[in-house]
Design a protein around this motif. Sequence first.
Motif, PDB file in Angstrom:
ATOM      1  N   GLN A  84       0.840  -1.198   0.000  1.00  0.00           N
ATOM      2  CA  GLN A  84       0.000   0.000   0.000  1.00  0.00           C
ATOM      3  C   GLN A  84       0.874   1.246   0.000  1.00  0.00           C
ATOM      4  N   ILE A  85       0.443   2.263  -0.724  1.00  0.00           N
ATOM      5  CA  ILE A  85       1.102   3.567  -0.681  1.00  0.00           C
ATOM      6  C   ILE A  85       0.057   4.618  -0.345  1.00  0.00           C
ATOM      7  N   HIS A  86       0.463   5.546   0.514  1.00  0.00           N
ATOM      8  CA  HIS A  86      -0.437   6.599   0.974  1.00  0.00           C
ATOM      9  C   HIS A  86       0.431   7.817   1.287  1.00  0.00           C
ATOM     10  N   ALA A  87       0.242   8.876   0.527  1.00  0.00           N
ATOM     11  CA  ALA A  87       1.127  10.037   0.623  1.00  0.00           C
ATOM     12  C   ALA A  87       0.434  11.220   1.299  1.00  0.00           C
ATOM     13  N   ARG A  88       1.000  11.679   2.397  1.00  0.00           N
ATOM     14  CA  ARG A  88       0.491  12.884   3.039  1.00  0.00           C
ATOM     15  C   ARG A  88       0.909  14.135   2.272  1.00  0.00           C
ATOM     16  N   ILE A  89       2.048  14.042   1.577  1.00  0.00           N
ATOM     17  CA  ILE A  89       2.485  15.103   0.675  1.00  0.00           C
ATOM     18  C   ILE A  89       2.784  14.465  -0.675  1.00  0.00           C
ATOM     19  N   VAL A  98      -3.366   7.880  -2.608  1.00  0.00           N
ATOM     20  CA  VAL A  98      -4.036   7.727  -1.314  1.00  0.00           C
ATOM     21  C   VAL A  98      -4.597   6.316  -1.200  1.00  0.00           C
ATOM     22  N   GLY A  99      -3.959   5.494  -0.381  1.00  0.00           N
ATOM     23  CA  GLY A  99      -4.448   4.151  -0.110  1.00  0.00           C
ATOM     24  C   GLY A  99      -4.420   3.202  -1.289  1.00  0.00           C
ATOM     25  N   GLU A 100      -3.506   3.410  -2.231  1.00  0.00           N
ATOM     26  CA  GLU A 100      -3.431   2.546  -3.405  1.00  0.00           C
ATOM     27  C   GLU A 100      -2.552   1.331  -3.151  1.00  0.00           C
ATOM     28  N   PRO A 104      -1.460  -4.804  -7.683  1.00  0.00           N
ATOM     29  CA  PRO A 104      -2.849  -5.243  -7.483  1.00  0.00           C
ATOM     30  C   PRO A 104      -2.986  -6.698  -7.064  1.00  0.00           C
ATOM     31  N   ASP A 105      -2.125  -7.568  -7.589  1.00  0.00           N
ATOM     32  CA  ASP A 105      -2.219  -8.990  -7.269  1.00  0.00           C
ATOM     33  C   ASP A 105      -1.099  -9.464  -6.350  1.00  0.00           C
ATOM     34  N   GLY A 106      -0.357  -8.514  -5.768  1.00  0.00           N
ATOM     35  CA  GLY A 106       0.764  -8.883  -4.912  1.00  0.00           C
ATOM     36  C   GLY A 106       0.330  -9.237  -3.501  1.00  0.00           C
ATOM     37  N   PRO A 107       1.221  -9.866  -2.721  1.00  0.00           N
ATOM     38  CA  PRO A 107       0.889 -10.210  -1.334  1.00  0.00           C
ATOM     39  C   PRO A 107       0.697  -8.959  -0.484  1.00  0.00           C
ATOM     40  N   ALA A 108       0.013  -9.104   0.635  1.00  0.00           N
ATOM     41  CA  ALA A 108      -0.277  -7.968   1.511  1.00  0.00           C
ATOM     42  C   ALA A 108       0.997  -7.340   2.060  1.00  0.00           C
ATOM     43  N   ARG A 109       2.011  -8.159   2.286  1.00  0.00           N
ATOM     44  CA  ARG A 109       3.294  -7.627   2.755  1.00  0.00           C
ATOM     45  C   ARG A 109       4.413  -8.564   2.328  1.00  0.00           C
ATOM     46  N   ARG A 110       5.606  -8.023   2.307  1.00  0.00           N
ATOM     47  CA  ARG A 110       6.803  -8.812   2.021  1.00  0.00           C
ATOM     48  C   ARG A 110       7.821  -8.574   3.129  1.00  0.00           C
ATOM     49  N   GLU A 111       8.654  -9.580   3.336  1.00  0.00           N
ATOM     50  CA  GLU A 111       9.636  -9.519   4.409  1.00  0.00           C
ATOM     51  C   GLU A 111      11.037  -9.334   3.835  1.00  0.00           C
ATOM     52  N   ALA A 112      11.876  -8.608   4.577  1.00  0.00           N
ATOM     53  CA  ALA A 112      13.268  -8.421   4.171  1.00  0.00           C
ATOM     54  C   ALA A 112      13.936  -9.771   3.963  1.00  0.00           C
ATOM     55  N   ALA A 135      10.878  -0.562  -0.746  1.00  0.00           N
ATOM     56  CA  ALA A 135      11.164  -1.744   0.065  1.00  0.00           C
ATOM     57  C   ALA A 135      10.303  -2.916  -0.391  1.00  0.00           C
ATOM     58  N   TYR A 136       9.012  -2.661  -0.638  1.00  0.00           N
ATOM     59  CA  TYR A 136       8.112  -3.721  -1.100  1.00  0.00           C
ATOM     60  C   TYR A 136       8.609  -4.293  -2.427  1.00  0.00           C
ATOM     61  N   TYR A 137       9.048  -3.419  -3.314  1.00  0.00           N
ATOM     62  CA  TYR A 137       9.560  -3.879  -4.602  1.00  0.00           C
ATOM     63  C   TYR A 137      10.839  -4.694  -4.417  1.00  0.00           C
ATOM     64  N   ALA A 138      11.781  -4.159  -3.633  1.00  0.00           N
ATOM     65  CA  ALA A 138      13.075  -4.821  -3.461  1.00  0.00           C
ATOM     66  C   ALA A 138      12.931  -6.175  -2.769  1.00  0.00           C
TER      67      ALA A 138
END
Length: 200
Positions: A84-89, A98-100, A104-112, A135-138
């Motif tokens: 998820q990405i959500h930008a205050r600025i 905002v909340g994107e 779309p088909d990726g896991p909810a989170r990824r671990e280092a 970080a999510y991409y890497a």
Amino acid sequence: MRILVTGFEPFGADTINASAQTLELLPQSLGEHQILTGMLPVSFGRSAWVLDELIAVHVPDVLVLLGEAGGRTQINLERFAVNQIHARIADNDGAQPVGERIEPDGPARREATVVVPSELTVSEDAGRFVCNRIAYYAYGLSIPAQFIHVPAVRPEKQRALVGAETDASPPVSSELTVAQLAASLTKYLQDICFHHGPRR
């Protein structure tokens, strides 16, 4: 072994980014191991392909990605990144999602995927700004990767303006210096060299 360490350009109203300053003080080698550096844009749209370009040029064995967080007082290893990405600025390209979802088909989170003993504090929330996005991409790449947040250290009498952009908290002051950040991260890179990955 070749370790690629990246930092981010300044963003928001700030003209300094502690992650970029820290890069300048890292050694170019640790024994037989090479430390390579590169800069990422504070851009939801461009940061991943710039990282891909750096990987293509340097062909690293390990990725260590640095970003700054104005709400932190110490160095944090980010264990997880979320989809998820959500930008205050807005980012430096003017994008303000905002909340994107990142994928779309990726896991909810990824671990280092770099796992080494370290004295650095572990965080489980990388925020939702560009740091979390990269970080999510890497963490989904085949190369072992670790994202690290450093505090938004500034020269004497200057105050960081970033804070809630990266964490849901206002800017705070850290007693650490850029030199101390670099020393701690150099020790972490030494730990990686000792424990992780193939040697060339």
